[in-house]
Design a protein around this motif. Structure first.
Motif: not given
Length: 632
Positions: A196-202
Protein backbone atom coordinates in the motif's frame (compact mmCIF):
# COMPACT_ATOMS: atom_id res chain seq x y z
CA UNK A 1 0.39 -37.55 1.15
CA UNK A 2 0.79 -34.29 -0.71
CA UNK A 3 3.94 -32.57 0.27
CA UNK A 4 4.23 -28.90 1.11
CA UNK A 5 7.51 -27.10 0.76
CA UNK A 6 7.40 -23.82 2.58
CA UNK A 7 10.89 -22.37 2.65
CA UNK A 8 11.83 -22.93 -0.95
CA UNK A 9 10.01 -20.06 -2.63
CA UNK A 10 11.15 -16.50 -1.98
CA UNK A 11 12.60 -17.00 1.49
CA UNK A 12 15.40 -19.51 0.98
CA UNK A 13 16.44 -18.22 -2.46
CA UNK A 14 16.55 -14.66 -1.16
CA UNK A 15 18.46 -15.73 1.93
CA UNK A 16 21.01 -17.59 -0.17
CA UNK A 17 21.46 -14.66 -2.55
CA UNK A 18 21.86 -12.32 0.43
CA UNK A 19 24.26 -14.69 2.14
CA UNK A 20 26.58 -14.87 -0.83
CA UNK A 21 26.50 -11.10 -1.32
CA UNK A 22 26.75 -9.78 2.26
CA UNK A 23 30.21 -8.86 3.58
CA UNK A 24 29.93 -11.72 6.05
CA UNK A 25 28.81 -14.14 3.36
CA UNK A 26 30.88 -16.58 1.43
CA UNK A 27 30.92 -17.80 -2.14
CA UNK A 28 34.11 -19.86 -2.19
CA UNK A 29 33.91 -23.61 -1.93
CA UNK A 30 37.10 -24.31 -0.03
CA UNK A 31 38.63 -22.93 3.13
CA UNK A 32 42.18 -23.37 4.24
CA UNK A 33 42.50 -23.53 8.02
CA UNK A 34 45.80 -21.68 7.97
CA UNK A 35 45.74 -17.96 8.79
CA UNK A 36 46.24 -16.05 5.56
CA UNK A 37 48.45 -12.97 5.53
CA UNK A 38 46.99 -9.99 3.69
CA UNK A 39 49.06 -8.89 0.77
CA UNK A 40 48.99 -5.99 -1.63
CA UNK A 41 47.78 -2.43 -1.37
CA UNK A 42 44.02 -3.01 -1.63
CA UNK A 43 43.29 -3.08 2.09
CA UNK A 44 39.49 -2.91 1.74
CA UNK A 45 39.50 -5.92 -0.58
CA UNK A 46 41.77 -7.87 1.77
CA UNK A 47 39.46 -7.14 4.70
CA UNK A 48 36.45 -8.37 2.75
CA UNK A 49 38.28 -11.59 1.91
CA UNK A 50 39.27 -12.05 5.55
CA UNK A 51 35.68 -11.65 6.71
CA UNK A 52 34.65 -14.35 4.22
CA UNK A 53 37.33 -16.64 5.67
CA UNK A 54 36.14 -15.95 9.23
CA UNK A 55 32.61 -16.93 8.24
CA UNK A 56 33.81 -20.15 6.62
CA UNK A 57 35.97 -21.13 9.60
CA UNK A 58 33.03 -20.65 11.97
CA UNK A 59 30.82 -22.63 9.60
CA UNK A 60 33.36 -25.47 9.88
CA UNK A 61 33.44 -25.15 13.68
CA UNK A 62 37.05 -23.85 13.76
CA UNK A 63 36.46 -21.22 16.40
CA UNK A 64 40.09 -20.68 17.46
CA UNK A 65 41.27 -20.17 13.87
CA UNK A 66 38.39 -17.76 13.34
CA UNK A 67 39.31 -15.76 16.47
CA UNK A 68 42.95 -15.43 15.37
CA UNK A 69 41.90 -14.37 11.89
CA UNK A 70 39.46 -11.83 13.39
CA UNK A 71 42.32 -10.27 15.37
CA UNK A 72 44.40 -10.03 12.17
CA UNK A 73 41.47 -8.37 10.40
CA UNK A 74 41.02 -5.78 13.13
CA UNK A 75 44.74 -5.05 13.04
CA UNK A 76 44.60 -4.64 9.28
CA UNK A 77 41.65 -2.24 9.62
CA UNK A 78 43.88 0.10 11.62
CA UNK A 79 45.68 0.88 8.35
CA UNK A 80 42.54 2.39 6.86
CA UNK A 81 42.78 6.16 6.35
CA UNK A 82 40.32 8.68 7.79
CA UNK A 83 38.31 8.68 11.02
CA UNK A 84 37.27 5.72 13.14
CA UNK A 85 33.88 5.13 11.47
CA UNK A 86 35.19 2.57 8.95
CA UNK A 87 37.14 0.71 11.63
CA UNK A 88 34.06 0.67 13.88
CA UNK A 89 31.96 -0.70 11.04
CA UNK A 90 34.43 -3.53 10.41
CA UNK A 91 34.49 -4.49 14.10
CA UNK A 92 30.69 -4.51 14.11
CA UNK A 93 30.52 -6.73 11.04
CA UNK A 94 33.02 -9.19 12.56
CA UNK A 95 30.92 -9.26 15.71
CA UNK A 96 27.84 -10.01 13.62
CA UNK A 97 29.60 -13.00 12.03
CA UNK A 98 30.37 -14.48 15.46
CA UNK A 99 26.84 -13.76 16.68
CA UNK A 100 25.41 -15.44 13.58
CA UNK A 101 26.93 -18.72 14.70
CA UNK A 102 25.88 -18.29 18.33
CA UNK A 103 29.28 -17.22 19.72
CA UNK A 104 27.89 -14.34 21.78
CA UNK A 105 30.93 -13.87 24.06
CA UNK A 106 33.28 -13.54 21.08
CA UNK A 107 30.77 -11.23 19.39
CA UNK A 108 30.80 -9.00 22.47
CA UNK A 109 34.55 -8.44 22.05
CA UNK A 110 33.91 -6.70 18.74
CA UNK A 111 30.45 -5.23 18.47
CA UNK A 112 27.51 -7.23 19.82
CA UNK A 113 23.97 -6.66 18.74
CA UNK A 114 23.31 -4.83 22.02
CA UNK A 115 25.90 -2.24 21.04
CA UNK A 116 24.24 -1.73 17.66
CA UNK A 117 20.85 -1.25 19.28
CA UNK A 118 22.28 1.22 21.80
CA UNK A 119 23.78 3.48 19.14
CA UNK A 120 22.21 6.88 18.53
CA UNK A 121 19.60 6.86 15.77
CA UNK A 122 21.16 7.55 12.40
CA UNK A 123 21.17 6.35 8.82
CA UNK A 124 24.32 4.34 9.61
CA UNK A 125 22.59 2.62 12.54
CA UNK A 126 19.66 1.69 10.29
CA UNK A 127 22.07 0.17 7.77
CA UNK A 128 23.84 -1.83 10.51
CA UNK A 129 20.52 -3.05 11.85
CA UNK A 130 19.45 -4.18 8.40
CA UNK A 131 22.74 -6.05 7.93
CA UNK A 132 22.31 -7.62 11.35
CA UNK A 133 18.76 -8.60 10.43
CA UNK A 134 19.78 -10.24 7.16
CA UNK A 135 22.68 -12.05 8.84
CA UNK A 136 20.48 -13.27 11.70
CA UNK A 137 17.83 -14.39 9.19
CA UNK A 138 20.37 -16.39 7.21
CA UNK A 139 21.53 -18.05 10.46
CA UNK A 140 17.94 -18.92 11.39
CA UNK A 141 17.81 -16.52 14.33
CA UNK A 142 14.45 -15.05 13.32
CA UNK A 143 13.77 -13.45 16.69
CA UNK A 144 16.91 -11.31 16.43
CA UNK A 145 16.28 -10.69 12.71
CA UNK A 146 12.77 -9.41 13.37
CA UNK A 147 13.97 -7.24 16.25
CA UNK A 148 16.75 -5.69 14.15
CA UNK A 149 14.61 -5.02 11.08
CA UNK A 150 11.76 -3.64 13.18
CA UNK A 151 14.17 -1.19 14.81
CA UNK A 152 15.61 -0.20 11.43
CA UNK A 153 12.07 0.38 10.22
CA UNK A 154 11.35 2.60 13.23
CA UNK A 155 14.35 4.77 12.38
CA UNK A 156 13.32 5.05 8.75
CA UNK A 157 9.73 5.89 9.74
CA UNK A 158 10.83 8.59 12.17
CA UNK A 159 11.88 10.85 9.32
CA UNK A 160 8.25 11.91 8.79
CA UNK A 161 7.81 10.50 5.30
CA UNK A 162 11.17 11.73 4.01
CA UNK A 163 12.21 8.14 3.36
CA UNK A 164 8.89 6.50 2.55
CA UNK A 165 10.42 4.47 -0.27
CA UNK A 166 13.02 3.02 2.09
CA UNK A 167 10.28 2.32 4.62
CA UNK A 168 8.26 0.37 2.03
CA UNK A 169 11.28 -1.79 1.16
CA UNK A 170 12.09 -2.28 4.85
CA UNK A 171 8.53 -3.48 5.50
CA UNK A 172 8.92 -6.01 2.70
CA UNK A 173 12.21 -7.21 4.21
CA UNK A 174 10.48 -7.63 7.56
CA UNK A 175 7.67 -9.62 5.93
CA UNK A 176 10.21 -12.03 4.48
CA UNK A 177 11.68 -12.65 7.93
CA UNK A 178 8.21 -13.32 9.28
CA UNK A 179 7.58 -15.78 6.44
CA UNK A 180 10.84 -17.58 7.22
CA UNK A 181 9.80 -17.74 10.88
CA UNK A 182 6.46 -19.31 9.93
CA UNK A 183 4.46 -16.27 11.08
CA UNK A 184 2.43 -16.13 7.91
CA UNK A 185 -0.54 -14.10 9.06
CA UNK A 186 1.70 -11.46 10.58
CA UNK A 187 3.76 -11.48 7.36
CA UNK A 188 0.60 -10.91 5.31
CA UNK A 189 -0.22 -7.74 7.27
CA UNK A 190 3.35 -6.44 6.99
CA UNK A 191 3.62 -7.19 3.26
CA UNK A 192 0.23 -5.63 2.57
CA UNK A 193 1.28 -2.46 4.42
CA UNK A 194 4.47 -2.39 2.33
CA UNK A 195 2.50 -2.72 -0.92
CA UNK A 196 0.00 0.00 0.00
CA UNK A 197 2.81 2.41 0.90
CA UNK A 198 4.83 1.65 -2.25
CA UNK A 199 1.82 2.08 -4.54
CA UNK A 200 1.04 5.45 -2.98
CA UNK A 201 4.43 6.87 -3.98
CA UNK A 202 5.20 8.55 -7.28
CA UNK A 203 8.07 7.11 -9.31
CA UNK A 204 8.58 4.16 -6.97
CA UNK A 205 11.00 1.79 -8.77
CA UNK A 206 9.11 -0.89 -10.69
CA UNK A 207 11.59 -3.62 -9.74
CA UNK A 208 11.24 -2.80 -6.03
CA UNK A 209 7.46 -2.83 -6.32
CA UNK A 210 7.68 -6.19 -8.08
CA UNK A 211 9.71 -7.58 -5.17
CA UNK A 212 7.11 -6.26 -2.72
CA UNK A 213 4.34 -7.91 -4.76
CA UNK A 214 6.26 -11.19 -4.65
CA UNK A 215 6.57 -10.92 -0.85
CA UNK A 216 2.84 -10.27 -0.55
CA UNK A 217 2.10 -13.12 -2.95
CA UNK A 218 4.16 -15.53 -0.90
CA UNK A 219 2.47 -14.42 2.32
CA UNK A 220 -0.93 -14.98 0.69
CA UNK A 221 0.20 -18.38 -0.60
CA UNK A 222 1.30 -19.46 2.85
CA UNK A 223 -2.00 -18.37 4.39
CA UNK A 224 -3.81 -20.52 1.83
CA UNK A 225 -5.24 -17.82 -0.46
CA UNK A 226 -3.85 -19.17 -3.74
CA UNK A 227 -5.92 -16.93 -6.01
CA UNK A 228 -4.76 -13.76 -4.28
CA UNK A 229 -1.19 -15.06 -4.32
CA UNK A 230 -1.34 -15.62 -8.08
CA UNK A 231 -2.83 -12.15 -8.58
CA UNK A 232 0.17 -10.56 -6.86
CA UNK A 233 2.65 -12.77 -8.70
CA UNK A 234 1.11 -11.84 -12.05
CA UNK A 235 1.30 -8.15 -11.14
CA UNK A 236 4.97 -8.63 -10.30
CA UNK A 237 5.43 -10.42 -13.63
CA UNK A 238 4.00 -7.41 -15.47
CA UNK A 239 6.20 -4.99 -13.53
CA UNK A 240 9.35 -6.96 -14.39
CA UNK A 241 8.47 -7.33 -18.07
CA UNK A 242 10.81 -4.57 -19.30
CA UNK A 243 13.17 -4.57 -16.32
CA UNK A 244 16.65 -6.07 -16.24
CA UNK A 245 16.40 -7.72 -12.83
CA UNK A 246 17.32 -11.41 -13.14
CA UNK A 247 17.40 -12.02 -9.37
CA UNK A 248 13.78 -10.92 -9.01
CA UNK A 249 12.83 -12.86 -12.15
CA UNK A 250 14.35 -16.08 -10.78
CA UNK A 251 12.54 -15.76 -7.46
CA UNK A 252 9.23 -14.92 -9.13
CA UNK A 253 9.44 -17.93 -11.49
CA UNK A 254 10.25 -20.26 -8.61
CA UNK A 255 7.36 -18.91 -6.55
CA UNK A 256 4.93 -19.20 -9.44
CA UNK A 257 6.02 -22.80 -9.93
CA UNK A 258 5.37 -23.58 -6.27
CA UNK A 259 1.93 -21.96 -6.47
CA UNK A 260 0.93 -23.73 -9.70
CA UNK A 261 1.97 -27.06 -8.22
CA UNK A 262 -0.25 -26.41 -5.19
CA UNK A 263 -3.12 -25.62 -7.56
CA UNK A 264 -2.56 -28.84 -9.50
CA UNK A 265 -1.07 -27.34 -12.69
CA UNK A 266 2.00 -29.59 -12.77
CA UNK A 267 2.97 -28.75 -16.35
CA UNK A 268 2.91 -25.02 -15.61
CA UNK A 269 4.78 -25.56 -12.36
CA UNK A 270 7.59 -27.45 -14.08
CA UNK A 271 7.85 -24.80 -16.79
CA UNK A 272 8.22 -21.97 -14.24
CA UNK A 273 10.83 -23.92 -12.26
CA UNK A 274 12.83 -24.54 -15.44
CA UNK A 275 12.72 -20.82 -16.26
CA UNK A 276 13.95 -19.98 -12.76
CA UNK A 277 16.78 -22.51 -13.10
CA UNK A 278 17.88 -21.07 -16.44
CA UNK A 279 18.15 -17.56 -14.97
CA UNK A 280 19.96 -18.68 -11.82
CA UNK A 281 22.47 -20.86 -13.66
CA UNK A 282 23.30 -17.98 -16.01
CA UNK A 283 23.47 -15.49 -13.16
CA UNK A 284 25.07 -17.52 -10.34
CA UNK A 285 26.54 -20.61 -11.94
CA UNK A 286 25.61 -24.28 -11.95
CA UNK A 287 26.60 -24.94 -8.32
CA UNK A 288 25.05 -21.98 -6.52
CA UNK A 289 22.83 -23.01 -3.56
CA UNK A 290 19.81 -21.21 -5.04
CA UNK A 291 20.05 -23.60 -8.01
CA UNK A 292 19.85 -26.49 -5.55
CA UNK A 293 16.75 -25.02 -3.94
CA UNK A 294 14.89 -24.71 -7.23
CA UNK A 295 15.96 -28.24 -8.22
CA UNK A 296 14.26 -29.48 -5.04
CA UNK A 297 11.08 -27.67 -6.03
CA UNK A 298 11.24 -29.10 -9.54
CA UNK A 299 11.75 -32.58 -8.10
CA UNK A 300 8.63 -32.12 -6.01
CA UNK A 301 6.60 -31.26 -9.11
CA UNK A 302 8.04 -34.19 -11.07
CA UNK A 303 7.17 -36.56 -8.23
CA UNK A 304 3.57 -35.36 -8.23
CA UNK A 305 3.47 -35.94 -12.00
CA UNK A 306 4.66 -39.51 -11.50
CA UNK A 307 8.17 -38.96 -12.92
CA UNK A 308 10.01 -40.42 -9.94
CA UNK A 309 13.21 -41.12 -11.85
CA UNK A 310 13.45 -37.49 -12.94
CA UNK A 311 12.65 -36.33 -9.42
CA UNK A 312 15.38 -38.56 -8.01
CA UNK A 313 18.00 -37.15 -10.41
CA UNK A 314 17.12 -33.56 -9.52
CA UNK A 315 17.27 -34.31 -5.80
CA UNK A 316 20.68 -35.96 -6.16
CA UNK A 317 21.95 -32.90 -8.01
CA UNK A 318 20.50 -30.59 -5.35
CA UNK A 319 22.15 -32.61 -2.58
CA UNK A 320 25.57 -32.33 -4.24
CA UNK A 321 25.19 -28.56 -4.59
CA UNK A 322 24.16 -28.07 -0.96
CA UNK A 323 26.93 -30.36 0.28
CA UNK A 324 29.56 -28.57 -1.82
CA UNK A 325 28.41 -25.30 -0.24
CA UNK A 326 28.56 -26.83 3.25
CA UNK A 327 24.89 -26.32 4.03
CA UNK A 328 24.32 -29.65 5.76
CA UNK A 329 22.58 -28.11 8.78
CA UNK A 330 20.56 -25.51 6.88
CA UNK A 331 16.77 -25.31 6.39
CA UNK A 332 17.44 -25.86 2.67
CA UNK A 333 19.15 -29.19 3.41
CA UNK A 334 16.29 -30.15 5.71
CA UNK A 335 13.95 -29.48 2.79
CA UNK A 336 16.08 -31.75 0.60
CA UNK A 337 15.86 -34.52 3.24
CA UNK A 338 12.13 -33.94 3.49
CA UNK A 339 11.60 -34.32 -0.24
CA UNK A 340 13.94 -37.31 -0.46
CA UNK A 341 11.94 -38.93 2.34
CA UNK A 342 8.73 -38.34 0.39
CA UNK A 343 10.29 -39.80 -2.76
CA UNK A 344 11.51 -42.91 -0.93
CA UNK A 345 8.00 -43.32 0.44
CA UNK A 346 6.66 -43.20 -3.12
CA UNK A 347 9.18 -45.91 -4.04
CA UNK A 348 7.81 -48.08 -1.23
CA UNK A 349 10.94 -47.72 0.90
CA UNK A 350 9.13 -46.82 4.08
CA UNK A 351 11.90 -47.49 6.61
CA UNK A 352 14.40 -45.38 4.66
CA UNK A 353 11.77 -42.67 4.30
CA UNK A 354 11.28 -42.62 8.06
CA UNK A 355 15.02 -42.28 8.74
CA UNK A 356 15.43 -39.28 6.45
CA UNK A 357 12.32 -37.58 7.83
CA UNK A 358 13.75 -37.88 11.35
CA UNK A 359 17.00 -36.26 10.17
CA UNK A 360 15.05 -33.42 8.56
CA UNK A 361 13.06 -32.90 11.75
CA UNK A 362 16.26 -32.69 13.80
CA UNK A 363 17.57 -29.83 11.62
CA UNK A 364 14.21 -28.07 11.61
CA UNK A 365 13.90 -28.18 15.39
CA UNK A 366 17.40 -26.75 15.70
CA UNK A 367 17.15 -24.05 13.02
CA UNK A 368 13.45 -23.22 12.85
CA UNK A 369 11.96 -24.35 16.13
CA UNK A 370 9.55 -27.14 17.02
CA UNK A 371 6.48 -25.10 16.14
CA UNK A 372 7.49 -24.06 12.62
CA UNK A 373 5.12 -25.21 9.84
CA UNK A 374 8.04 -26.94 8.11
CA UNK A 375 8.27 -29.25 11.12
CA UNK A 376 4.55 -29.97 10.66
CA UNK A 377 5.26 -31.16 7.13
CA UNK A 378 7.90 -33.54 8.42
CA UNK A 379 5.63 -34.84 11.19
CA UNK A 380 3.11 -35.56 8.46
CA UNK A 381 5.68 -37.47 6.44
CA UNK A 382 6.58 -39.46 9.56
CA UNK A 383 2.89 -40.26 10.04
CA UNK A 384 2.66 -41.65 6.50
CA UNK A 385 5.77 -43.79 6.96
CA UNK A 386 4.59 -45.04 10.36
CA UNK A 387 1.20 -46.06 8.92
CA UNK A 388 2.89 -48.05 6.15
CA UNK A 389 5.16 -49.70 8.73
CA UNK A 390 2.21 -50.68 10.90
CA UNK A 391 3.09 -48.26 13.72
CA UNK A 392 -0.43 -46.95 14.02
CA UNK A 393 -0.23 -45.26 17.41
CA UNK A 394 2.93 -43.42 16.36
CA UNK A 395 1.28 -42.42 13.10
CA UNK A 396 -1.73 -40.97 14.90
CA UNK A 397 0.51 -39.01 17.28
CA UNK A 398 2.70 -37.66 14.47
CA UNK A 399 -0.36 -36.49 12.53
CA UNK A 400 -1.73 -34.93 15.71
CA UNK A 401 1.50 -33.01 16.23
CA UNK A 402 1.31 -31.70 12.66
CA UNK A 403 -2.28 -30.60 13.24
CA UNK A 404 -1.35 -28.83 16.48
CA UNK A 405 1.36 -26.80 14.70
CA UNK A 406 -0.72 -25.97 11.63
CA UNK A 407 -3.80 -24.96 13.60
CA UNK A 408 -1.69 -22.42 15.48
CA UNK A 409 0.36 -21.16 12.54
CA UNK A 410 -2.13 -21.41 9.66
CA UNK A 411 -5.60 -21.64 11.14
CA UNK A 412 -8.43 -24.13 10.85
CA UNK A 413 -9.31 -23.53 7.19
CA UNK A 414 -5.88 -23.90 5.55
CA UNK A 415 -5.30 -26.70 2.99
CA UNK A 416 -2.42 -28.03 5.11
CA UNK A 417 -4.74 -28.33 8.09
CA UNK A 418 -7.12 -30.36 5.90
CA UNK A 419 -4.26 -32.70 5.12
CA UNK A 420 -3.54 -33.10 8.85
CA UNK A 421 -7.18 -33.96 9.60
CA UNK A 422 -7.15 -36.51 6.77
CA UNK A 423 -3.95 -38.17 7.98
CA UNK A 424 -5.32 -38.41 11.52
CA UNK A 425 -8.53 -39.88 10.09
CA UNK A 426 -6.64 -42.55 8.19
CA UNK A 427 -4.53 -43.47 11.23
CA UNK A 428 -7.66 -43.64 13.40
CA UNK A 429 -9.38 -45.89 10.84
CA UNK A 430 -6.41 -48.25 10.73
CA UNK A 431 -6.44 -48.40 14.51
CA UNK A 432 -10.09 -49.46 14.39
CA UNK A 433 -11.57 -46.16 15.54
CA UNK A 434 -13.93 -45.66 12.60
CA UNK A 435 -16.17 -43.29 14.54
CA UNK A 436 -13.28 -40.93 15.31
CA UNK A 437 -11.99 -41.33 11.76
CA UNK A 438 -15.38 -40.28 10.39
CA UNK A 439 -15.42 -37.08 12.46
CA UNK A 440 -11.88 -36.17 11.36
CA UNK A 441 -12.45 -36.74 7.64
CA UNK A 442 -15.57 -34.55 7.75
CA UNK A 443 -13.40 -31.72 9.11
CA UNK A 444 -10.97 -32.23 6.21
CA UNK A 445 -13.80 -32.17 3.66
CA UNK A 446 -15.12 -28.83 4.93
CA UNK A 447 -11.83 -27.10 4.00
CA UNK A 448 -11.23 -25.82 0.46
CA UNK A 449 -8.47 -27.80 -1.23
CA UNK A 450 -7.43 -28.45 -4.82
CA UNK A 451 -9.54 -31.00 -6.76
CA UNK A 452 -7.08 -33.92 -6.56
CA UNK A 453 -6.84 -33.61 -2.78
CA UNK A 454 -10.61 -33.19 -2.41
CA UNK A 455 -11.18 -36.38 -4.43
CA UNK A 456 -8.77 -38.27 -2.17
CA UNK A 457 -10.58 -37.04 0.93
CA UNK A 458 -13.92 -38.21 -0.51
CA UNK A 459 -12.32 -41.60 -1.25
CA UNK A 460 -10.97 -41.72 2.32
CA UNK A 461 -14.49 -41.16 3.65
CA UNK A 462 -15.65 -44.05 1.46
CA UNK A 463 -12.84 -46.21 2.86
CA UNK A 464 -13.95 -45.39 6.41
CA UNK A 465 -17.56 -46.29 5.59
CA UNK A 466 -16.33 -49.57 4.11
CA UNK A 467 -14.45 -50.26 7.35
CA UNK A 468 -17.66 -49.50 9.27
CA UNK A 469 -19.45 -52.18 7.25
CA UNK A 470 -21.45 -49.97 4.91
CA UNK A 471 -20.31 -51.07 1.42
CA UNK A 472 -23.25 -49.57 -0.48
CA UNK A 473 -22.69 -46.03 0.78
CA UNK A 474 -18.94 -46.52 0.33
CA UNK A 475 -19.49 -47.50 -3.31
CA UNK A 476 -21.57 -44.37 -3.91
CA UNK A 477 -18.79 -42.20 -2.48
CA UNK A 478 -16.09 -43.92 -4.56
CA UNK A 479 -18.20 -43.15 -7.64
CA UNK A 480 -18.51 -39.53 -6.49
CA UNK A 481 -14.75 -39.25 -5.89
CA UNK A 482 -14.00 -40.76 -9.30
CA UNK A 483 -16.46 -38.48 -11.12
CA UNK A 484 -15.13 -35.42 -9.26
CA UNK A 485 -11.52 -36.25 -10.13
CA UNK A 486 -12.31 -37.02 -13.78
CA UNK A 487 -14.17 -33.73 -14.22
CA UNK A 488 -11.51 -31.63 -12.50
CA UNK A 489 -8.33 -33.42 -13.61
CA UNK A 490 -9.13 -35.46 -16.71
CA UNK A 491 -9.64 -39.19 -17.20
CA UNK A 492 -5.93 -40.07 -17.37
CA UNK A 493 -4.66 -38.11 -14.37
CA UNK A 494 -2.41 -40.10 -11.94
CA UNK A 495 -4.61 -39.08 -8.97
CA UNK A 496 -7.34 -41.38 -10.32
CA UNK A 497 -5.23 -44.52 -9.73
CA UNK A 498 -5.71 -44.45 -5.96
CA UNK A 499 -9.51 -44.15 -6.26
CA UNK A 500 -9.77 -46.85 -8.92
CA UNK A 501 -7.76 -49.28 -6.78
CA UNK A 502 -9.86 -48.64 -3.67
CA UNK A 503 -13.12 -48.90 -5.59
CA UNK A 504 -11.95 -52.12 -7.26
CA UNK A 505 -11.04 -53.65 -3.90
CA UNK A 506 -14.54 -52.90 -2.61
CA UNK A 507 -16.49 -54.49 -5.47
CA UNK A 508 -14.25 -57.47 -6.30
CA UNK A 509 -16.39 -59.86 -4.23
CA UNK A 510 -19.62 -58.90 -5.97
CA UNK A 511 -18.37 -57.83 -9.41
CA UNK A 512 -15.00 -59.34 -10.16
CA UNK A 513 -15.13 -58.37 -13.85
CA UNK A 514 -15.88 -54.77 -12.98
CA UNK A 515 -13.04 -54.78 -10.45
CA UNK A 516 -10.69 -56.19 -13.06
CA UNK A 517 -11.67 -53.49 -15.56
CA UNK A 518 -10.99 -50.77 -12.99
CA UNK A 519 -7.53 -52.13 -12.22
CA UNK A 520 -6.74 -52.46 -15.92
CA UNK A 521 -7.70 -48.82 -16.35
CA UNK A 522 -5.51 -47.84 -13.39
CA UNK A 523 -2.67 -49.86 -14.91
CA UNK A 524 -3.12 -48.11 -18.28
CA UNK A 525 -2.89 -44.71 -16.55
CA UNK A 526 0.19 -45.91 -14.72
CA UNK A 527 1.89 -46.97 -17.96
CA UNK A 528 1.71 -43.35 -19.14
CA UNK A 529 3.65 -42.23 -16.08
CA UNK A 530 7.38 -41.92 -16.89
CA UNK A 531 9.46 -44.99 -16.05
CA UNK A 532 8.61 -48.58 -15.13
CA UNK A 533 10.44 -47.93 -11.85
CA UNK A 534 7.51 -45.83 -10.67
CA UNK A 535 6.19 -47.96 -7.80
CA UNK A 536 2.62 -46.79 -8.38
CA UNK A 537 2.68 -48.79 -11.61
CA UNK A 538 3.99 -51.80 -9.73
CA UNK A 539 1.44 -51.41 -6.93
CA UNK A 540 -1.39 -51.33 -9.46
CA UNK A 541 -0.03 -54.37 -11.29
CA UNK A 542 0.28 -56.22 -7.96
CA UNK A 543 -3.39 -55.52 -7.25
CA UNK A 544 -4.47 -56.63 -10.70
CA UNK A 545 -2.29 -59.77 -10.55
CA UNK A 546 -3.79 -60.73 -7.19
CA UNK A 547 -7.28 -60.28 -8.64
CA UNK A 548 -6.34 -62.46 -11.63
CA UNK A 549 -5.17 -65.15 -9.21
CA UNK A 550 -8.59 -65.09 -7.56
CA UNK A 551 -9.95 -65.96 -11.01
CA UNK A 552 -7.39 -68.80 -11.32
CA UNK A 553 -5.52 -66.91 -14.06
CA UNK A 554 -1.98 -67.63 -12.85
CA UNK A 555 -0.40 -67.29 -16.28
CA UNK A 556 -1.87 -63.83 -16.87
CA UNK A 557 -0.74 -62.72 -13.42
CA UNK A 558 2.83 -63.90 -14.06
CA UNK A 559 2.93 -62.18 -17.44
CA UNK A 560 1.75 -58.93 -15.85
CA UNK A 561 4.55 -59.02 -13.25
CA UNK A 562 7.30 -60.33 -15.56
CA UNK A 563 9.08 -56.92 -15.82
CA UNK A 564 9.65 -56.96 -12.05
CA UNK A 565 11.25 -60.39 -12.19
CA UNK A 566 13.77 -59.15 -14.73
CA UNK A 567 14.42 -55.81 -12.95
CA UNK A 568 13.43 -56.21 -9.29
CA UNK A 569 13.42 -53.17 -7.03
CA UNK A 570 14.80 -53.16 -3.48
CA UNK A 571 11.50 -52.00 -2.00
CA UNK A 572 8.65 -53.23 0.13
CA UNK A 573 6.42 -53.18 -2.95
CA UNK A 574 8.76 -55.76 -4.50
CA UNK A 575 8.28 -58.04 -1.49
CA UNK A 576 4.57 -58.13 -2.33
CA UNK A 577 5.40 -58.85 -5.98
CA UNK A 578 7.50 -61.89 -4.98
CA UNK A 579 4.67 -63.07 -2.70
CA UNK A 580 2.09 -62.82 -5.50
CA UNK A 581 4.37 -64.73 -7.88
CA UNK A 582 4.81 -67.37 -5.16
CA UNK A 583 1.01 -67.64 -4.92
CA UNK A 584 0.85 -68.06 -8.71
CA UNK A 585 3.26 -70.99 -8.52
CA UNK A 586 1.23 -72.51 -5.68
CA UNK A 587 -1.89 -72.20 -7.84
CA UNK A 588 -0.04 -74.06 -10.59
CA UNK A 589 1.12 -76.72 -8.10
CA UNK A 590 4.79 -75.89 -8.70
CA UNK A 591 6.42 -76.32 -5.28
CA UNK A 592 9.96 -75.55 -6.52
CA UNK A 593 8.83 -72.32 -8.17
CA UNK A 594 6.87 -71.30 -5.07
CA UNK A 595 9.90 -71.96 -2.85
CA UNK A 596 12.14 -69.89 -5.16
CA UNK A 597 9.86 -66.84 -5.04
CA UNK A 598 9.26 -67.25 -1.32
CA UNK A 599 13.03 -67.24 -0.75
CA UNK A 600 13.38 -64.03 -2.77
CA UNK A 601 10.59 -62.40 -0.77
CA UNK A 602 12.12 -63.45 2.55
CA UNK A 603 15.65 -62.37 1.62
CA UNK A 604 14.47 -58.92 0.57
CA UNK A 605 12.19 -58.55 3.60
CA UNK A 606 15.10 -59.36 5.95
CA UNK A 607 17.12 -56.60 4.28
CA UNK A 608 14.52 -53.84 4.50
CA UNK A 609 12.12 -54.71 7.35
CA UNK A 610 13.04 -54.03 11.00
CA UNK A 611 13.79 -57.28 12.89
CA UNK A 612 10.62 -56.95 15.01
CA UNK A 613 8.31 -56.18 12.08
CA UNK A 614 5.26 -58.48 12.27
CA UNK A 615 5.23 -58.74 8.46
CA UNK A 616 8.62 -60.45 8.62
CA UNK A 617 7.32 -63.05 11.07
CA UNK A 618 4.26 -63.66 8.87
CA UNK A 619 6.48 -64.16 5.83
CA UNK A 620 8.75 -66.58 7.70
CA UNK A 621 5.69 -68.61 8.69
CA UNK A 622 4.54 -68.64 5.07
CA UNK A 623 8.00 -69.79 3.93
CA UNK A 624 7.87 -72.66 6.42
CA UNK A 625 4.46 -73.71 5.10
CA UNK A 626 5.64 -73.60 1.47
CA UNK A 627 8.70 -75.71 2.20
CA UNK A 628 6.50 -78.18 4.06
CA UNK A 629 4.25 -78.39 1.02
CA UNK A 630 1.27 -76.88 2.83
CA UNK A 631 -0.39 -74.89 0.05
CA UNK A 632 -3.69 -74.14 1.75
Amino acid sequence: MKFRFRLTPFSIILLILLYFCLPSGCSSNKVEPAIIEPAGQDTDKNISELKIQIDRLLSDGKIEDAKRLAENTVSLSERLPGDNSARSRIRTEIGMIFEKYGHTSEAAEYSPSDEIFSKKDSAQKAVLLQKLGFSAQEAGNYKLAEKALTEALRILSSHGGNNAAGEAVALSDLARVQISAGEFRKAEKTARKSAVLAESLNNFPRADLANIKVSLGEAMFETGDYDEAEKNYREAEALLKNEDNPDAEAVLRNNLGTLLRAKGDLEGAASEAERSLAVLKRLRGENHPSVGVVLINLASTMKDAGNLDGASKNLDQARKILEENRMLDSPAYASYLQQKSSLLYSFGKYSESEKLALKALEIQKSKLGESHPEAATTYNQLASAAMSLGKLEEAYNFAGKALEIDMKALGRNHPETARDFADMAKAAMLKGDTKGAGRLVEKALKIKTRPGIKARHIALKAEILEAKGDPDEAADLYKKALSFAETALGKDHPDLIFILEKYSDLIKRSDIKGAEEMLKRASDIGRKMPGLSNPQVQITRNSLARLLLSEKKAGEAEKLLAPYVKNPAASEVQVFTWEILMEAEILKGNKAGAEAYCTKALELARRIYPPDDPRLEALENKAYSVKAGKFD
